[in-house]
Write a protein that holds these residues in place. Structure first.
Motif, PDB file in Angstrom:
ATOM      1  N   VAL A 264      -3.879  -0.941   0.535  1.00 39.40           N
ATOM      2  CA  VAL A 264      -2.894  -0.306   1.087  1.00 39.40           C
ATOM      3  C   VAL A 264      -3.010  -0.061   2.520  1.00 39.40           C
ATOM      4  O   VAL A 264      -3.971  -0.134   3.215  1.00 39.40           O
ATOM      5  CB  VAL A 264      -2.747   1.420   0.538  1.00 39.40           C
ATOM      6  CG1 VAL A 264      -2.836   1.231  -1.082  1.00 39.40           C
ATOM      7  CG2 VAL A 264      -4.067   2.004   0.806  1.00 39.40           C
ATOM      8  N   ALA A 265      -1.731  -0.014   3.071  1.00 41.64           N
ATOM      9  CA  ALA A 265      -1.797   0.047   4.672  1.00 41.64           C
ATOM     10  C   ALA A 265      -0.748   1.533   4.695  1.00 41.64           C
ATOM     11  O   ALA A 265       0.055   1.897   4.188  1.00 41.64           O
ATOM     12  CB  ALA A 265      -0.638  -1.047   5.183  1.00 41.64           C
ATOM     13  N   THR A 266      -1.551   2.334   5.554  1.00 42.03           N
ATOM     14  CA  THR A 266      -0.856   3.511   5.977  1.00 42.03           C
ATOM     15  C   THR A 266       0.363   3.606   6.908  1.00 42.03           C
ATOM     16  O   THR A 266       0.539   2.400   7.541  1.00 42.03           O
ATOM     17  CB  THR A 266      -2.132   4.633   6.609  1.00 42.03           C
ATOM     18  OG1 THR A 266      -2.152   4.017   7.873  1.00 42.03           O
ATOM     19  CG2 THR A 266      -3.155   4.630   5.791  1.00 42.03           C
ATOM     20  N   MET A 322      -5.076   4.865  -4.625  1.00 46.20           N
ATOM     21  CA  MET A 322      -5.735   4.439  -3.521  1.00 46.20           C
ATOM     22  C   MET A 322      -5.789   5.441  -2.360  1.00 46.20           C
ATOM     23  O   MET A 322      -6.874   5.558  -1.663  1.00 46.20           O
ATOM     24  CB  MET A 322      -5.145   3.178  -2.896  1.00 46.20           C
ATOM     25  CG  MET A 322      -5.009   2.080  -3.844  1.00 46.20           C
ATOM     26  SD  MET A 322      -6.649   1.281  -3.797  1.00 46.20           S
ATOM     27  CE  MET A 322      -6.682   0.338  -2.379  1.00 46.20           C
ATOM     28  N   ARG A 323      -4.723   6.064  -2.191  1.00 45.50           N
ATOM     29  CA  ARG A 323      -4.702   7.373  -1.087  1.00 45.50           C
ATOM     30  C   ARG A 323      -5.747   8.504  -1.617  1.00 45.50           C
ATOM     31  O   ARG A 323      -6.430   8.827  -0.695  1.00 45.50           O
ATOM     32  CB  ARG A 323      -3.396   7.997  -1.090  1.00 45.50           C
ATOM     33  CG  ARG A 323      -3.145   9.087  -0.024  1.00 45.50           C
ATOM     34  CD  ARG A 323      -1.630   9.582   0.010  1.00 45.50           C
ATOM     35  NE  ARG A 323      -1.336  10.332   0.952  1.00 45.50           N
ATOM     36  CZ  ARG A 323      -1.656  11.762   1.187  1.00 45.50           C
ATOM     37  NH1 ARG A 323      -2.010  12.198  -0.115  1.00 45.50           N
ATOM     38  NH2 ARG A 323      -1.646  12.433   1.849  1.00 45.50           N
ATOM     39  N   LYS A 328     -11.293  10.724   0.278  1.00 46.58           N
ATOM     40  CA  LYS A 328     -12.696  11.106   0.125  1.00 46.58           C
ATOM     41  C   LYS A 328     -13.326  10.652   1.303  1.00 46.58           C
ATOM     42  O   LYS A 328     -14.483  11.527   1.738  1.00 46.58           O
ATOM     43  CB  LYS A 328     -13.260  10.311  -1.214  1.00 46.58           C
ATOM     44  CG  LYS A 328     -12.657  10.850  -2.332  1.00 46.58           C
ATOM     45  CD  LYS A 328     -12.986   9.943  -3.706  1.00 46.58           C
ATOM     46  CE  LYS A 328     -12.560  10.137  -4.930  1.00 46.58           C
ATOM     47  NZ  LYS A 328     -13.005   9.490  -6.029  1.00 46.58           N
ATOM     48  N   THR A 329     -13.223   9.772   2.065  1.00 46.85           N
ATOM     49  CA  THR A 329     -13.877   9.198   3.123  1.00 46.85           C
ATOM     50  C   THR A 329     -13.172   9.877   4.584  1.00 46.85           C
ATOM     51  O   THR A 329     -13.770  10.419   5.427  1.00 46.85           O
ATOM     52  CB  THR A 329     -13.907   7.613   3.373  1.00 46.85           C
ATOM     53  OG1 THR A 329     -14.506   7.096   2.242  1.00 46.85           O
ATOM     54  CG2 THR A 329     -14.211   7.343   4.720  1.00 46.85           C
ATOM     55  N   TYR A 340       2.647   0.680   2.494  1.00 48.01           N
ATOM     56  CA  TYR A 340       2.437  -0.622   1.524  1.00 48.01           C
ATOM     57  C   TYR A 340       1.131  -0.402   0.744  1.00 48.01           C
ATOM     58  O   TYR A 340       0.194   0.270   0.925  1.00 48.01           O
ATOM     59  CB  TYR A 340       2.309  -1.697   2.549  1.00 48.01           C
ATOM     60  CG  TYR A 340       3.246  -1.958   3.624  1.00 48.01           C
ATOM     61  CD1 TYR A 340       4.197  -3.041   3.421  1.00 48.01           C
ATOM     62  CD2 TYR A 340       3.108  -1.440   4.879  1.00 48.01           C
ATOM     63  CE1 TYR A 340       5.317  -3.136   4.205  1.00 48.01           C
ATOM     64  CE2 TYR A 340       4.083  -1.731   5.578  1.00 48.01           C
ATOM     65  CZ  TYR A 340       4.990  -2.622   5.500  1.00 48.01           C
ATOM     66  OH  TYR A 340       6.299  -2.746   6.498  1.00 48.01           O
ATOM     67  N   ALA A 341       1.453  -0.982  -0.591  1.00 42.32           N
ATOM     68  CA  ALA A 341       0.498  -1.082  -1.669  1.00 42.32           C
ATOM     69  C   ALA A 341       0.484  -2.444  -2.350  1.00 42.32           C
ATOM     70  O   ALA A 341       1.872  -2.762  -2.738  1.00 42.32           O
ATOM     71  CB  ALA A 341       0.596   0.210  -2.514  1.00 42.32           C
TER      72      ALA A 341
END
Length: 430
Positions: A264-266, A322-323, A328-329, A340-341
């Motif tokens: 994914v892209a933020t 994915m988000r 979590k990190t 985007y995913a």
């Protein structure tokens, strides 16, 4: 090969930021070439370019577009070496040969960097790669690996990073240490693949898209590569299809398994926020068997990869799944949206070692990059060109590795792998 004619590239951040929209014709009629390469991903384009530079006439044929599959969808992480443990090679080779393989693993990085520089490929190549330890025991393992690389192979570039230094690579409390590799890095894989294809055409390679290969046969000492609308007669054939090889070479395709992986892209974070989040701007992966990996993009987005699917089924509500992993990190990104995913398949071998060889004396293949395709494909293309040109020693060194079929045949091998990977996921949690 399966039929993907007229399909666009996956709706990824890579496709949205592509800098070369060149399209290539469909193969029609009959043509002759010294070599026909099947598959226009990184392996095939690299092989075609290396062969053309040696004076061979080359036709490159793909069922879809240049870089359509894993080469244009992957996480963009440029990782020196191979996906398997170095001692995987020790089972089949002498100590001197293992050292030679190690050196080729480092050479993979030089190949990519030299191609980017020589052909002026605009792909955001950035040096720096950090392996983040998930647990204290992983810290010790990474330290031991740093020491072994130095004493056994003379490679002293790895830098151990303690907990206080992790923030330079990821502003996260999740990791107790790690190992920094200044020679590995990250890039835009689709733009890199397209840049190599441009270089190949400039060197004389004829590229054909939307031209699904239906059969490869032998006729009067020549190989004939057939598509629905044309054919290529060639002295040599290179199979560079990876997970899409299928019925073209079933004995070879049984040695690999398609594995789904996702990115994914933020939204853009802004230059300052991204600099605060990942000051070194290095690529990062964690130390688990079923890992997460992430890196900064040039436009200040975070690219986050993971959610490996051994069932080949895409996770439900991919972007949000994915988000949740990303948070979590980086819980400080709770206000950030996903723009985007996307996903795709990489090919893995049973032992994670690359699988290079011949189907016949004039039909070559390379596959099984197991997550290290950005770098190792460049080596594969070079070694295939060397072998066809009569210098096969380095290519044949990889032929010493024994590769097993995945158990279960076409029906049961995926369920069997899912069960096996469930065990590794459990080990990651312990």
């Amino acid at each position: 090969m399966l039929k993907f004619a007229n399909q666009p590239h996956a709706p990824s951040w890579y496709a949205a930021t592509v800098n070369d929209t060149t399209r290539h014709p469909v193969l029609e009629g009959t043509l002759a070439a010294d070599v026909c390469v099947i598959g226009a991903g990184l392996t095939g384009v690299s092989a075609a370019l290396n062969l053309a530079e040696r004076g061979y006439s080359v036709a490159l044929v793909d069922a879809s577009k240049v870089g359509w599959a894993a080469s244009g969808r992957n996480g963009g992480q440029l990782i020196g070496g191979f996906a398997c443990d170095i001692d995987t090679f020790s089972q089949f080779m002498s100590a001197a040969e293992v050292k030679q393989v190690w050196d080729m693993g480092i050479e993979t990085l030089d190949i990519v960097k030299s191609r980017v520089a020589k052909h002026r490929i605009d792909c955001g190549l950035t040096e720096g790669y950090f392996t983040a330890a998930n647990k204290p025991r992983d810290v010790d393992a990474l330290r031991r690996w740093r020491d072994e690389a130095a004493t056994r192979f003379g490679y002293d570039r790895f830098q151990y990073v303690d907990a206080d230094g992790v923030g330079r690579y990821a502003q996260s409390a999740r990791y107790p240490g790690g190992l920094f590799d200044p020679d590995s890095g990250h890039l835009h894989p689709l733009n890199y693949t397209l840049g190599l294809a441009r270089a190949a055409t400039e060197a004389g390679v004829r590229i054909f898209e939307d031209s699904c290969v239906t059969r490869v046969r032998s006729e009067r000492g020549m190989n004939v590569v057939e598509t629905e609308r044309g054919s290529v007669r060639a002295r040599f054939v290179v199979l560079a299809c990876n997970t899409w090889l299928g019925a073209l070479a079933p004995d070879v395709s049984r040695k690999i398994m398609p594995v789904g992986t996702y990115v994914v892209a933020t939204e853009p974070l802004g230059a300052q926020r991204m600099a605060d989040l990942m000051p070194a701007q290095a690529a990062v992966c964690d130390s688990r068997f079923v890992l997460d990996y992430f890196r900064p993009a040039p436009d200040s987005r975070l690219l986050w990869g993971g959610k490996v699917s051994y069932s080949t089924l895409e996770p439900r509500d991919l972007a949000q799944a994915m988000r949740r992993d990303m948070l979590k990190t980086f819980p400080q990104l709770a206000d950030v949206r996903i723009d985007y995913a996307w996903g795709g398949f990489v090919d893995i071998t049973m032992n994670r070692a690359p699988h290079f060889g011949r189907v016949s004396p004039t039909v070559y293949f390379a596959q099984g990059f197991s997550g290290h395709g950005v770098n190792t494909t460049g080596l594969a293309g070079l070694l295939i060109a060397e072998a066809i040109d009569g210098q096969a020693a380095r290519f044949d060194l990889f032929g010493k590795i024994h590769h097993r079929d995945f158990p279960g045949g076409a029906t049961l091998r995926t369920p069997a792998l899912v069960l096996a990977m469930a065990w590794y996921r459990l080990k990651d949690l312990l």
